[in-house]
Design a protein around this motif. Structure first.
Motif, short mmCIF file in Angstrom:
data_model
loop_
_atom_site.label_atom_id
_atom_site.label_comp_id
_atom_site.label_asym_id
_atom_site.label_seq_id
_atom_site.Cartn_x
_atom_site.Cartn_y
_atom_site.Cartn_z
N ASP A 280 0.81 -1.22 0.00
CA ASP A 280 0.00 0.00 0.00
C ASP A 280 0.84 1.26 0.00
OD1 ASP A 280 -2.57 -1.22 0.08
OD2 ASP A 280 -2.32 -1.61 2.22
N ASN A 281 2.12 1.13 0.26
CA ASN A 281 2.97 2.32 0.37
C ASN A 281 4.39 1.97 -0.05
OD1 ASN A 281 4.26 1.14 2.77
ND2 ASN A 281 2.34 1.69 3.82
N VAL A 282 5.26 2.96 -0.06
CA VAL A 282 6.63 2.77 -0.55
C VAL A 282 7.40 1.81 0.35
CG1 VAL A 282 8.81 3.93 -1.02
CG2 VAL A 282 6.66 5.02 -1.68
N ARG A 287 9.87 -3.66 0.94
CA ARG A 287 9.93 -4.98 1.58
C ARG A 287 9.64 -6.09 0.58
NH1 ARG A 287 7.86 -2.30 6.20
NH2 ARG A 287 5.68 -2.75 5.66
N LEU A 288 8.67 -5.86 -0.29
CA LEU A 288 8.35 -6.88 -1.30
C LEU A 288 9.53 -7.10 -2.24
CD1 LEU A 288 6.23 -8.77 -2.58
CD2 LEU A 288 5.54 -6.84 -4.03
N ILE A 289 10.16 -6.02 -2.66
CA ILE A 289 11.33 -6.14 -3.55
C ILE A 289 12.41 -7.00 -2.88
CG2 ILE A 289 13.26 -4.86 -4.55
CD1 ILE A 289 11.27 -2.55 -5.05
N GLU A 290 12.72 -6.68 -1.63
CA GLU A 290 13.78 -7.40 -0.93
C GLU A 290 13.38 -8.85 -0.67
OE1 GLU A 290 16.86 -6.24 -0.49
OE2 GLU A 290 16.06 -4.54 -1.60
N ASN A 291 12.12 -9.10 -0.35
CA ASN A 291 11.66 -10.48 -0.11
C ASN A 291 11.75 -11.33 -1.37
OD1 ASN A 291 11.10 -9.92 2.56
ND2 ASN A 291 8.92 -9.57 2.23
N ILE A 292 11.32 -10.77 -2.49
CA ILE A 292 11.40 -11.52 -3.75
C ILE A 292 12.86 -11.79 -4.12
CG2 ILE A 292 10.95 -11.42 -6.23
CD1 ILE A 292 8.43 -9.83 -5.63
N LEU A 320 18.46 5.47 0.15
CA LEU A 320 19.65 6.09 0.71
C LEU A 320 19.83 5.70 2.18
CD1 LEU A 320 21.92 8.11 -0.02
CD2 LEU A 320 20.44 9.93 0.82
N ALA A 321 18.71 5.63 2.90
CA ALA A 321 18.77 5.34 4.33
C ALA A 321 19.06 3.87 4.62
CB ALA A 321 17.45 5.75 5.00
N THR A 322 18.53 2.97 3.77
CA THR A 322 18.63 1.53 4.06
C THR A 322 19.73 0.81 3.30
OG1 THR A 322 17.05 0.92 2.31
CG2 THR A 322 16.14 1.46 4.49
N GLY A 323 20.17 1.39 2.18
CA GLY A 323 21.15 0.69 1.35
C GLY A 323 20.53 -0.37 0.46
N HIS A 324 19.21 -0.46 0.45
CA HIS A 324 18.51 -1.44 -0.39
C HIS A 324 17.68 -0.72 -1.44
CE1 HIS A 324 19.82 -4.49 2.39
NE2 HIS A 324 19.14 -3.96 3.40
N GLY A 325 16.94 -1.50 -2.23
CA GLY A 325 16.06 -0.90 -3.22
C GLY A 325 16.04 -1.67 -4.51
N PRO A 326 15.28 -1.19 -5.48
CA PRO A 326 15.19 -1.90 -6.76
C PRO A 326 16.53 -1.93 -7.48
CG PRO A 326 14.16 0.26 -6.91
CD PRO A 326 14.47 0.03 -5.46
N ASP A 327 16.75 -3.02 -8.20
CA ASP A 327 18.00 -3.16 -8.97
C ASP A 327 17.92 -2.45 -10.31
OD1 ASP A 327 19.41 -5.08 -7.16
OD2 ASP A 327 17.62 -6.25 -7.57
N PHE A 328 16.70 -2.28 -10.82
CA PHE A 328 16.53 -1.54 -12.07
C PHE A 328 15.19 -0.84 -12.04
CE2 PHE A 328 14.88 -5.79 -12.87
CZ PHE A 328 13.72 -5.59 -13.63
N ILE A 329 15.09 0.23 -12.80
CA ILE A 329 13.85 0.99 -12.93
C ILE A 329 13.58 1.19 -14.42
CG2 ILE A 329 12.66 3.15 -12.49
CD1 ILE A 329 14.31 3.48 -9.96
N ALA A 330 12.44 0.67 -14.87
CA ALA A 330 12.01 0.86 -16.25
C ALA A 330 11.05 2.04 -16.29
CB ALA A 330 11.33 -0.40 -16.78
N VAL A 331 11.41 3.05 -17.07
CA VAL A 331 10.60 4.26 -17.18
C VAL A 331 9.84 4.23 -18.49
CG1 VAL A 331 10.64 6.78 -17.25
CG2 VAL A 331 12.25 5.55 -15.79
N ASP A 332 8.51 4.20 -18.38
CA ASP A 332 7.64 4.15 -19.55
C ASP A 332 7.16 5.55 -19.87
OD1 ASP A 332 6.52 2.74 -21.61
OD2 ASP A 332 4.88 1.88 -20.45
#
Length: 523
Positions: A280-282, A287-292, A320-332
């Protein structure tokens, strides 16, 4: 009876025509009330509707000039067709473009072009252009992935595309070393013809869907374990054709095959909501990104069409705060694409690619995060000149959808949403898709990609660089307006892209994470 038959057979052919027209006229005047024109002008009123129905074809072939049509003009389509068929794709007697028009692109060539050193990989393979970045390397994913091609097939589902079209595309990416994004319709057998695959899912979670319509991590883990062709996973937040809008797959279109692939019931309408149930939020998206990524070992990215930036800034701050995040971003881009959408969405919702990407890139650059992310651009970028502009702005790979469709025979009939595609590409009609020669069309997709990369490399070398990642925003100018006709991208969009770490194409060639089954083909 014989007398009646003899009498009828004695009628001349024109009498039968007149009787048929009389029957149509009676029907128009006395029995139908839906169409005022055919009621008020019986028989001849039908001519108006017929001419309207073939209007797009008339304009395409007889009225519009070479540079006039949208979304792709005749010159653009012709270049793709010729490139895919390995025909002469040159033009003579100079350009017929208005080079002073708004948004026209100029790439600055160097006085002395880049010269390939001895034993350079591009001497043996003129179209070898892998991505300069590795997906998942920064976040230490178990299975990082370097796309072996900077041009790849964008998200298009089996269901919206025919089985023959999907199979031809996957065999084409295998031949060209590219990857194939599944679209949100799930992973079908037609995606599993040997090419690298990026598994994409949206709000319907097709292929990784629980019985109650939610995301299933167990199904995701099993899907990845069973299909080593999957090299990365993409979560769709929105798409250019209809950002922020869901959809309904009517039960009548759900065959047993589609039901099995998507994980839904045969004959029952399926809703794809406008928003996700899995987050529901960022913070929950993170968390979903990291879990997958943890459960599958694969790089995980997100895809979105760009509008408001507040949640993107929240994502960047959290990275920036966690050191995690998506590995790639596709911009449509908001230009729309293969997805059918109401004109109000296709015309007005979300920013065009060039405005959306430049706005988003600055969000991550401001926080020194661009090195972590592989940026993928998608929005009519399947031409070498536009690709040079995109790479100068910070893109690392591009995805193409409609251009890929044209390479296998799409004629831009613009009736993808009717299931009546004349080329057999965007239809489930067995008869229409039977016209697709899969081996031939796969060769054509592969040849389009190879020609694209070869010409893009030639432009890159003309600008004095070895790899497109080296383009800077000062290398490309764009016409802005009459008061200051042409400015470079840096001054136009207010930033300079972060330099990409790059040593040589030879180093990329020997990368252990390189996709495209490159080592298998050269062993």
């Amino acid at each position: 009876m014989d007398t009646v038959l003899n009498t009828l057979s004695s009628f001349p052919w024109w009498a039968w025509v007149l009787l048929a027209l009389l029957a149509v006229a009676i029907r128009d005047v006395f029995f139908q009330r839906a169409h005022t024109i055919s009621h008020n002008f019986p028989v001849v009123g039908h001519l108006r509707y017929w001419l309207e129905s073939i209007g797009p074809e008339m304009r395409q072939y007889f009225v519009a000039n070479n540079r006039e049509e949208l979304p792709f003009n005749r010159i653009e389509r012709g270049w793709i067709y010729a490139s895919a068929k390995k025909e002469n794709n040159y033009e003579g007697f100079g350009t017929d473009r208005d080079i002073y028009a708004h948004q026209h692109i100029f790439i600055k060539n160097r006085m002395m072009a880049y010269s390939l050193p001895e034993n350079h990989p591009n001497e043996a393979n003129q179209s070898f252009v892998p991505c300069a970045k590795v997906m998942g390397l920064y976040n230490k994913r178990a299975k990082p992935f370097r796309p072996a091609s900077i041009i790849n097939v964008s998200a298009m589902s089996f269901g919206s595309l025919s089985a023959a079209a999907v199979e031809a595309m996957n065999k084409g990416v295998l031949k060209s070393g590219a990857y194939h994004n599944t679209g949100e319709g799930g992973l079908s057998s037609y995606h599993k013809q040997g090419g690298d695959v990026v598994f994409h899912f949206g709000t319907g979670y097709f292929g990784v869907r629980s019985k109650d319509g939610n995301f299933s991590m167990e199904k995701m883990k099993q899907l990845v374990a069973d299909n080593p062709c999957i090299k990365a996973i993409e979560i769709k937040l929105s798409q250019g054709a209809k950002p922020g809008k869901g959809g309904v797959l009517p039960g009548a279109k759900i065959t047993p095959e589609i039901a099995e692939i998507r994980g839904v019931e045969v004959g029952k309408d399926v809703l794809s909501p406008a928003t996700h149930k899995a987050f529901d939020n960022v913070a929950e998206l993170m968390r979903l990104i990291e879990n997958i990524a943890e459960e599958t070992g694969l790089p995980v990215g997100i895809k979105g069409a760009i509008g408001k930036l507040d949640q993107w800034e929240e994502l960047a701050d959290m990275m920036l705060a966690t050191g995690h995040g998506p590995d790639f971003i596709a911009v449509d881009g908001g230009e729309g694409g293969t997805g059918a959408a109401p004109p109000s969405f296709a015309d007005h919702v979300s920013l065009p690619w060039i405005y959306g990407f430049s706005s988003l890139y600055k969000v991550f650059q401001k926080r020194n995060l661009t090195d972590r992310i592989v940026f993928v651009g998608s929005g009519k970028l399947g031409f070498p000149g536009k690709a040079a502009m995109a790479f100068a702005m910070g893109v690392d790979c591009i995805n193409v959808a409609r251009e890929a469709m044209m390479s296998i025979g799409c004629i831009q009939a613009q009736i993808c949403h009717t299931n009546k595609c004349p080329a057999g590409i965007a239809t489930q009609s067995k008869w229409r898709q039977g016209g697709i020669d899969i081996p031939l069309k796969s060769d054509r997709l592969a040849q389009y990609f190879k020609t694209f990369r070869k010409e893009f490399l030639e432009i890159t070398h003309a600008a004095g660089y070895e790899h497109p990642c080296q383009f800077t925003m000062s290398d490309v100018q764009v016409n802005v307006d009459d008061s200051e006709l042409s400015r470079d991208l840096k001054s136009t969009y207010g930033y300079e892209k972060t330099p990409v770490a790059f040593e040589s194409v030879s180093r990329l060639q020997h990368c252990e994470y390189l996709g495209g089954r490159y080592f298998e083909k050269t062993a």
